[in-house]
Enzyme design. Sequence first.
Site, short mmCIF file in Angstrom:
data_model
loop_
_atom_site.label_atom_id
_atom_site.label_comp_id
_atom_site.label_asym_id
_atom_site.label_seq_id
_atom_site.Cartn_x
_atom_site.Cartn_y
_atom_site.Cartn_z
N GLN A 459 0.90 -1.23 -0.01
CA GLN A 459 -0.12 -0.07 0.04
C GLN A 459 0.87 1.36 -0.01
O GLN A 459 0.59 2.07 -0.65
CB GLN A 459 -0.91 0.04 1.06
CG GLN A 459 -1.94 1.20 1.36
CD GLN A 459 -2.86 1.29 0.18
OE1 GLN A 459 -2.95 0.27 -0.49
NE2 GLN A 459 -3.19 2.50 -0.15
N GLU A 460 1.92 1.13 0.72
CA GLU A 460 2.72 2.53 0.91
C GLU A 460 3.50 2.78 -0.53
O GLU A 460 3.70 3.87 -0.78
CB GLU A 460 3.71 2.36 1.89
CG GLU A 460 3.32 2.22 3.39
CD GLU A 460 2.62 3.82 4.04
OE1 GLU A 460 2.97 4.88 2.96
OE2 GLU A 460 2.46 3.71 4.82
#
Length: 607
Positions: A459-460
Amino acid sequence: MAAGQSEAAIATWQQLRQTYGDDPAAAAALYQLGQHDQRYLDQLLQRFPAHPRSVEVALARLSTASAPEQIRSLLLLVARHGLHHAEAEAVLKRLVTEYGASLRPEDWQAIGFGYWKKDIYGQAGPAYAKAPATPQTLYRAARGLQIGQRRDAAIATYRRLAQAFPKAPETAQGLLHLATLVPAQDALTILDQVIQRFPQRAAEALSRRADRLEALNSPTSAAQARQSLLSQYPEAEATIELRLNRARAAAAQQNWQAAIDWVAPISQADLTTEAAAEAIFWQGKWTLKAGRSDQAQQLFEQVLQAHPDSYFAWRAAVALGWNVGDFTTLRHQQPSVTAPPQRGPLPAGSAALEELYRLGQDRLAWNRWQVEVADPQQLTVDEQFTDGLMRLGTGDHLDGIYQLTSLANRDDSQARVQQLQQAPDYWHGLYPLLFSNLITHWSQQRQLNPLLVTALIRQESRFEPQIRSVAGAVGLMQVMPATADWIRGQIGLNDYRLDHPEDNVKLGTWYLDYTHREYDNHSLFAVASYNAGPGNVARWLRRGGFRDADEFAEQIPFAETKGYVEAVFGGYWNYLRLHDPAIARLPGINAVADSSSGLISHYNTHR
């Protein structure tokens, strides 16, 4: 081919060039022969301009070229075929600033596409405005101008799109954006056009019309619009959101039956969206609170069966008591992770491309694919699927995952998209196990669940070690430099580089361990804190107003953090169901098809 290579090697390259004249394999021969004779490099650029070797040659020649026409030609080659290269953005800028007056509309389209692919929308808009007029170029021109804060130009371009292409799908989206830029009364007229001309977007337009009427102090008209939404478009996304909002208001008063009644029509329909999964999950929660545990169990099972890849499927599995890790327990779980199965067939490209791909020769496959793609600006569904896998193979994880994810957003060929989404390579491409040794090592050191760390990294950064956010966060776990400096003092680290995977994961996992310790190993609060900061989460907890963790997640006031929490834990769930054999074997949760001969045959018929 190094200088001084034997005549036998040169003869071999010549034979390859002559035997496979138009095949991409000949490009490698031309490149090697060109190390001794520049004329072969000229042939390479002319015959295989899309080949990555041609991009290398073009960039090398730019450093010595002096003739304006030659420079312009080399820049255009890179702009069209070298967007994957680190220097692509500088090339686009140079074309605009130095050669803008001599560029053709087709050149501007290539520049607009380049900026759009790199998410530089403010620059893409003006470029697309000079491109040949198509629904896509006009929409992207208007949207880019809007994002670039050029309101009047954006309005004019949206209106031009609607006039030139009144029935195009891009026009519907353009009109919805236009309605946000004009006064409320004008917006109502525009939204009425969408309702009348675009049935597939009518529900969304009707919902926005209701909001506009509310803002104009016309509550009766707004209520009528919402009633029309409920009656005319019962399965639309906007209708689901309306039902969920009404149900939540009833649940806030602990009127469980009213909440259930609002969302019950959603569970009775055959819907596949994330919003539908959310509605059915909450219907199960409210049904449980109403004391009907058997019905609640059926609803949770429905979420798992109909929406197996959803964040809410994980929450349903937890509600059913499955051993999949809850917010308070998953930190210390150590799932058994298996490697993905053998690669399956490709739906697009040559037999040679597929052979290279299935043998794991990813760089060679990527080189060939660049030449085989007919039009990179207009990929078919099969080509987009293949392009995503090719990019993942070469380490372009950001665009590779994007290509696969965005298949679901295509207006065309949704039946074909759904077929491709049954392939194992689709799911393993969406949730790749990258940097697994590094993640496992530091997860063990910090006593963290490695699949949670993997999902957070996905996600990051989409597993891009060099990526930087606009806020300054760096690397795989998007660590802020100030935070890294503070952590260094905590752990006695002498030196580090945030763009180095080892250092980044060492620091990032320490911080994720820290946020867990701050909140008594409650992973929901820890992950929310990783995104929004401990201070914000502490304020939300003090505010209260929720009865359980699901309600806290629902009431997170930052839209970005709410989406982040669902994405990270949804990613954790998908990694778990795809790679933990014990979970993958559970009935009804794994939609991944086997690489059976029937599936291979089905793919090959679409070549």
